[in-house]
Design a protein around this motif. Sequence first.
Motif, PDB file in Angstrom:
ATOM      1  N   GLU A   1     -37.467   6.228 -24.970  1.00 57.93           N
ATOM      2  CA  GLU A   1     -36.746   6.138 -23.701  1.00 57.93           C
ATOM      3  C   GLU A   1     -37.660   5.728 -22.554  1.00 57.93           C
ATOM      4  O   GLU A   1     -37.215   5.114 -21.598  1.00 57.93           O
ATOM      5  CB  GLU A   1     -36.099   7.488 -23.372  1.00 57.93           C
ATOM      6  CG  GLU A   1     -34.968   7.847 -24.312  1.00 57.93           C
ATOM      7  CD  GLU A   1     -34.762   9.350 -24.392  1.00 57.93           C
ATOM      8  OE1 GLU A   1     -34.689   9.995 -23.340  1.00 57.93           O
ATOM      9  OE2 GLU A   1     -34.676   9.870 -25.517  1.00 57.93           O
ATOM     10  N   GLU A   2     -38.942   6.073 -22.662  1.00 55.65           N
ATOM     11  CA  GLU A   2     -39.861   5.794 -21.560  1.00 55.65           C
ATOM     12  C   GLU A   2     -40.647   4.507 -21.758  1.00 55.65           C
ATOM     13  O   GLU A   2     -41.254   4.004 -20.810  1.00 55.65           O
ATOM     14  CB  GLU A   2     -40.860   6.948 -21.414  1.00 55.65           C
ATOM     15  CG  GLU A   2     -40.235   8.245 -20.974  1.00 55.65           C
ATOM     16  CD  GLU A   2     -41.176   9.431 -21.205  1.00 55.65           C
ATOM     17  OE1 GLU A   2     -42.411   9.240 -21.167  1.00 55.65           O
ATOM     18  OE2 GLU A   2     -40.668  10.533 -21.430  1.00 55.65           O
ATOM     19  N   ALA A   3     -40.673   3.985 -22.965  1.00 58.46           N
ATOM     20  CA  ALA A   3     -41.497   2.810 -23.254  1.00 58.46           C
ATOM     21  C   ALA A   3     -41.014   1.604 -22.458  1.00 58.46           C
ATOM     22  O   ALA A   3     -39.834   1.480 -22.129  1.00 58.46           O
ATOM     23  CB  ALA A   3     -41.450   2.502 -24.747  1.00 58.46           C
TER      24      ALA A   3
ATOM     25  N   ARG B   1     -50.016  10.955 -27.098  1.00 59.11           N
ATOM     26  CA  ARG B   1     -50.730  10.360 -28.227  1.00 59.11           C
ATOM     27  C   ARG B   1     -52.165  10.871 -28.292  1.00 59.11           C
ATOM     28  O   ARG B   1     -52.669  11.227 -29.358  1.00 59.11           O
ATOM     29  CB  ARG B   1     -50.714   8.845 -28.083  1.00 59.11           C
ATOM     30  CG  ARG B   1     -51.206   8.178 -29.330  1.00 59.11           C
ATOM     31  CD  ARG B   1     -51.270   6.693 -29.142  1.00 59.11           C
ATOM     32  NE  ARG B   1     -51.947   6.104 -30.276  1.00 59.11           N
ATOM     33  CZ  ARG B   1     -52.439   4.890 -30.290  1.00 59.11           C
ATOM     34  NH1 ARG B   1     -52.330   4.129 -29.231  1.00 59.11           N
ATOM     35  NH2 ARG B   1     -53.032   4.429 -31.348  1.00 59.11           N
ATOM     36  N   ASP B   2     -52.813  10.923 -27.123  1.00 58.13           N
ATOM     37  CA  ASP B   2     -54.174  11.453 -27.083  1.00 58.13           C
ATOM     38  C   ASP B   2     -54.207  12.884 -27.588  1.00 58.13           C
ATOM     39  O   ASP B   2     -55.075  13.262 -28.371  1.00 58.13           O
ATOM     40  CB  ASP B   2     -54.721  11.412 -25.645  1.00 58.13           C
ATOM     41  CG  ASP B   2     -55.107   9.998 -25.243  1.00 58.13           C
ATOM     42  OD1 ASP B   2     -55.152   9.131 -26.140  1.00 58.13           O
ATOM     43  OD2 ASP B   2     -55.345   9.768 -24.053  1.00 58.13           O
ATOM     44  N   THR B   3     -53.260  13.674 -27.120  1.00 53.87           N
ATOM     45  CA  THR B   3     -53.185  15.071 -27.522  1.00 53.87           C
ATOM     46  C   THR B   3     -53.062  15.178 -29.038  1.00 53.87           C
ATOM     47  O   THR B   3     -53.807  15.912 -29.686  1.00 53.87           O
ATOM     48  CB  THR B   3     -51.944  15.727 -26.866  1.00 53.87           C
ATOM     49  OG1 THR B   3     -52.016  15.509 -25.467  1.00 53.87           O
ATOM     50  CG2 THR B   3     -51.898  17.209 -27.151  1.00 53.87           C
ATOM     51  N   VAL B   4     -52.150  14.418 -29.581  1.00 56.33           N
ATOM     52  CA  VAL B   4     -51.909  14.477 -31.024  1.00 56.33           C
ATOM     53  C   VAL B   4     -53.158  14.048 -31.793  1.00 56.33           C
ATOM     54  O   VAL B   4     -53.587  14.728 -32.735  1.00 56.33           O
ATOM     55  CB  VAL B   4     -50.705  13.592 -31.401  1.00 56.33           C
ATOM     56  CG1 VAL B   4     -50.622  13.408 -32.903  1.00 56.33           C
ATOM     57  CG2 VAL B   4     -49.410  14.190 -30.867  1.00 56.33           C
ATOM     58  N   GLU B   5     -53.757  12.951 -31.375  1.00 52.88           N
ATOM     59  CA  GLU B   5     -54.916  12.446 -32.115  1.00 52.88           C
ATOM     60  C   GLU B   5     -56.100  13.401 -32.005  1.00 52.88           C
ATOM     61  O   GLU B   5     -56.827  13.626 -32.978  1.00 52.88           O
ATOM     62  CB  GLU B   5     -55.276  11.044 -31.628  1.00 52.88           C
ATOM     63  CG  GLU B   5     -54.267  10.015 -32.125  1.00 52.88           C
ATOM     64  CD  GLU B   5     -54.581   8.592 -31.698  1.00 52.88           C
ATOM     65  OE1 GLU B   5     -53.963   7.678 -32.253  1.00 52.88           O
ATOM     66  OE2 GLU B   5     -55.425   8.403 -30.788  1.00 52.88           O
ATOM     67  N   THR B   6     -56.276  13.963 -30.817  1.00 51.07           N
ATOM     68  CA  THR B   6     -57.387  14.889 -30.610  1.00 51.07           C
ATOM     69  C   THR B   6     -57.225  16.124 -31.485  1.00 51.07           C
ATOM     70  O   THR B   6     -58.141  16.517 -32.216  1.00 51.07           O
ATOM     71  CB  THR B   6     -57.456  15.310 -29.128  1.00 51.07           C
ATOM     72  OG1 THR B   6     -57.498  14.128 -28.343  1.00 51.07           O
ATOM     73  CG2 THR B   6     -58.682  16.146 -28.846  1.00 51.07           C
ATOM     74  N   ILE B   7     -56.051  16.720 -31.422  1.00 49.11           N
ATOM     75  CA  ILE B   7     -55.813  17.933 -32.210  1.00 49.11           C
ATOM     76  C   ILE B   7     -55.884  17.608 -33.697  1.00 49.11           C
ATOM     77  O   ILE B   7     -56.444  18.359 -34.496  1.00 49.11           O
ATOM     78  CB  ILE B   7     -54.448  18.556 -31.845  1.00 49.11           C
ATOM     79  CG1 ILE B   7     -54.448  18.975 -30.376  1.00 49.11           C
ATOM     80  CG2 ILE B   7     -54.153  19.757 -32.733  1.00 49.11           C
ATOM     81  CD1 ILE B   7     -53.106  19.456 -29.873  1.00 49.11           C
ATOM     82  N   SER B   8     -55.344  16.449 -34.036  1.00 52.97           N
ATOM     83  CA  SER B   8     -55.325  16.032 -35.439  1.00 52.97           C
ATOM     84  C   SER B   8     -56.743  15.931 -35.989  1.00 52.97           C
ATOM     85  O   SER B   8     -57.013  16.301 -37.139  1.00 52.97           O
ATOM     86  CB  SER B   8     -54.603  14.694 -35.538  1.00 52.97           C
ATOM     87  OG  SER B   8     -54.395  14.341 -36.873  1.00 52.97           O
ATOM     88  N   ASP B   9     -57.654  15.443 -35.160  1.00 52.39           N
ATOM     89  CA  ASP B   9     -59.043  15.293 -35.588  1.00 52.39           C
ATOM     90  C   ASP B   9     -59.722  16.626 -35.869  1.00 52.39           C
ATOM     91  O   ASP B   9     -60.769  16.677 -36.507  1.00 52.39           O
ATOM     92  CB  ASP B   9     -59.843  14.526 -34.517  1.00 52.39           C
ATOM     93  CG  ASP B   9     -59.483  13.053 -34.524  1.00 52.39           C
ATOM     94  OD1 ASP B   9     -58.867  12.607 -35.515  1.00 52.39           O
ATOM     95  OD2 ASP B   9     -59.792  12.354 -33.549  1.00 52.39           O
ATOM     96  N   MET B  10     -59.142  17.713 -35.362  1.00 49.82           N
ATOM     97  CA  MET B  10     -59.720  19.028 -35.630  1.00 49.82           C
ATOM     98  C   MET B  10     -59.402  19.482 -37.050  1.00 49.82           C
ATOM     99  O   MET B  10     -59.811  20.580 -37.453  1.00 49.82           O
ATOM    100  CB  MET B  10     -59.192  20.052 -34.623  1.00 49.82           C
ATOM    101  CG  MET B  10     -59.607  19.734 -33.197  1.00 49.82           C
ATOM    102  SD  MET B  10     -58.793  20.827 -32.036  1.00 49.82           S
ATOM    103  CE  MET B  10     -59.360  20.116 -30.487  1.00 49.82           C
TER     104      MET B  10
ATOM    105  N   GLU C   1     -50.499  -2.086 -25.210  1.00 51.60           N
ATOM    106  CA  GLU C   1     -50.207  -1.042 -26.196  1.00 51.60           C
ATOM    107  C   GLU C   1     -49.748   0.250 -25.522  1.00 51.60           C
ATOM    108  O   GLU C   1     -48.818   0.893 -25.957  1.00 51.60           O
ATOM    109  CB  GLU C   1     -51.466  -0.734 -27.021  1.00 51.60           C
ATOM    110  CG  GLU C   1     -52.041  -1.917 -27.748  1.00 51.60           C
ATOM    111  CD  GLU C   1     -51.373  -2.159 -29.079  1.00 51.60           C
ATOM    112  OE1 GLU C   1     -51.210  -1.201 -29.836  1.00 51.60           O
ATOM    113  OE2 GLU C   1     -51.012  -3.319 -29.360  1.00 51.60           O
ATOM    114  N   GLU C   2     -50.445   0.582 -24.437  1.00 48.36           N
ATOM    115  CA  GLU C   2     -50.180   1.880 -23.823  1.00 48.36           C
ATOM    116  C   GLU C   2     -48.785   1.959 -23.220  1.00 48.36           C
ATOM    117  O   GLU C   2     -48.185   3.024 -23.186  1.00 48.36           O
ATOM    118  CB  GLU C   2     -51.245   2.200 -22.766  1.00 48.36           C
ATOM    119  CG  GLU C   2     -52.602   2.530 -23.365  1.00 48.36           C
ATOM    120  CD  GLU C   2     -52.540   3.627 -24.436  1.00 48.36           C
ATOM    121  OE1 GLU C   2     -51.980   4.692 -24.170  1.00 48.36           O
ATOM    122  OE2 GLU C   2     -53.049   3.401 -25.546  1.00 48.36           O
ATOM    123  N   SER C   3     -48.265   0.832 -22.731  1.00 44.45           N
ATOM    124  CA  SER C   3     -46.926   0.908 -22.146  1.00 44.45           C
ATOM    125  C   SER C   3     -45.842   0.858 -23.214  1.00 44.45           C
ATOM    126  O   SER C   3     -44.671   1.071 -22.921  1.00 44.45           O
ATOM    127  CB  SER C   3     -46.719  -0.193 -21.099  1.00 44.45           C
ATOM    128  OG  SER C   3     -47.105  -1.439 -21.604  1.00 44.45           O
TER     129      SER C   3
END
Lengths: 321, 428
Positions: free
Chosen positions: B323-325, A88-97, B315-317
């Motif tokens: 499958e991993e949540a 999620r962090d990866t997606v949001e970070t790249i998305s912000d670019m 939220e994070e979990s």
Amino acid sequence: MMKHLRSIDELGHDGLVRLLDLTHHMVEVNRRPVPKVPALRGRTVVSLFFEDSTRTRLSFETAAKRLSADTMTFSVSTSSVNKGESLRDTVETISDMGIDAFVVRHKSTGIPWQISEWTNASVVNAGDGWHQHPTQALVDCFTVREALGKERFDGLTLTIVGDIMHSRVARSNIAAFNMLGARVVLVAPPTLLPPDVSHWPVEVSYRLDDVLERTDILYMLRLQSERMSQGHVPNLREYAETYGLDSVRAAKLPPHAVLMHPGPMNRGVEIDGTIADDINRSVIQTQVEMGVAVRMAAMDLLARNLKERRAAAKNERGAWA
Amino acid sequence: MGMSEIFFTNARLIDPVTLTDAPGWLRVAKGKIVDSGDGKAPETKGEVVDCGGLCLAPGIVDIGVKVSEPGERHKESFRSAGKAAAAGGVTTIVTRPDTTPAIDSPEILEFVARRAATEAIVNVLPMAALTKGRAGREMTEIGFLQDAGAVAFTDCDRVVADTKVYARALTYARSLGALVIGHVQEPILSEGAAATKGKFASLRGLPDVSPMAERMGLDRDISLLEMTGARYHADQITTARALPALERAKRNGLDITAGVGVHHLTLNEFDVADYRTFFKLKPPLRAESDRIAVIEAVESGLIDIICSMHTPQDEESKRLPFEEAASGAVGLQTLLPAALRLYHAEQIDLPKLFRAMSLNPARRLGLPSGRLMADCPADLVLFDPDAPFVLNRDDLLSKSKNTPFDGARMQGKVIGTWVGGKRVFGGA
């Protein structure tokens, strides 16, 4: 107006046909001395591959470059980044670019849908778990169109053989070939079939020999070696004997029938090497070749829609100002 | 305040003992119910609560609530869980031991009891682990834990796979009269499953588990009960195919009861839709036919208890690949309005709903609450069964907001909650 390409169902019949038609144009582009068009100039496409892939990733990147897009690759082996929060962090970070599209592959089903909630960019599914691989199905439909010279597949029978349970290619192809009118037959031991296909538009058989004579398109799936240790089938020897395609079985196919495989092949397991290379039967090489054109068409279509969406948004702002 | 008299007038009394739903009044003094009746209310000098024709029922006793103390207080504390419970009409929470560390020693149980006593505004009764660390190898000090206040013993969603260990723990528990709560799943068959085997899982290509794994788990536990004679409760029965086995075991006179989580009564496998991880539960949501069968089993009384299976997750979990949540949903505050969906669908009437949410869990744990009878604790909920609202998860008082009902239209609002005659929710 299509924003994402995540599944064949999402694309729908009209979208599917439009994309296949557009692919013809891209095939022509690819034959030019300089195979490049400005369709995606100024756009940025990011490949997010969380699962190993050679042909799909390179095919997408080649396609994006031929459309003049700027491309970035974020290639992660499942071992180094496998936590969703990083995803999620990866997606949001790249998305912000300020990027325009993500091309995503992940071992978990549903990831493209989750990613599309975290970004405003378009999401193209390059394979999610056992679920969908829509551009592969587009490649396969286009290949059959070319090989058999037909735009619709009414009256044709597609037979998919092998590990359907774990196959995103099978799930996407069942949907796509059905939309174009084909009859679909699944051939696999029950341990490699999804648990409940009673509502699917398919016929199921446990015996390959019974269906070969009425098969127009024979689609062999790859058998992963871990299926033996997981107890889905006893061993390669018995699987190859029961579900593999050898010359005896190939001879039972009608003369016009074509042979397909999404690759990479296990020669000698699901398919005999000489049959795979038989240019009169096999369109496996064409499948690989058409990959770039199909993905160019898919990204071009998304970009056109993006342009229309942006224009619409601009008009709204204009009216407000 | 709590010691004074309260006089509830103009109420619609929901009585799960007599299975009646009728206009009436109810008097409370010194934290206990004094009397109740219909017709003209007697003279009284205490506080008067005019119920305005709304429902007054025994407060809910919720077996299997996860309060994330010790270990993950950021997900849920006794204070936040208590507030959520009070707002949901739950007057007693029976807590799960699947914390970090597990509640498997008298020392940890004492910590829990102390925290609960100082922080929670509702009754808290702790359960303890059946085996140390919930690892399924050595039984816990069931006797000491009972003395320290454990009301039941369970390894929660971890099945004790070693039948010899389990049989001995059940036999030992029987000698102390301790209640054992089992999670009915064949552990190997269900390993790694994110969905129920069926149409939805096939379509989405999710790793699945056959609903038969539940019956296999139940069948095994029933055999062990025949062998050991233990007092036993199956935490969640969610499939049609497990019901005949349960029915037979009861008919054969085994000391067995069964529960079901409210989410399995109100949602099915297709509600997961586009991989909404707030709908990922353990066991996974079932087919619609299973949901209907289980509702009928609650109505008939074959399934005894409805619970929230309150499982706070941050939220994070949950924001992970499906499958991993993490599994589980919060439910303390939505248990009543969710259960009322069955009332509005005319599947279960109000007295039977409160039989399953209040009376039966109290009986199973030997508590005097869960009834509208004289001398019973004045644990009460006043609610409007029809009041409509759209749930906003940010309005929940739990620290974790992982509800599958976010944005859902619901009916049924709690107006007031009393614990031992003391108002803990609603009012001025």
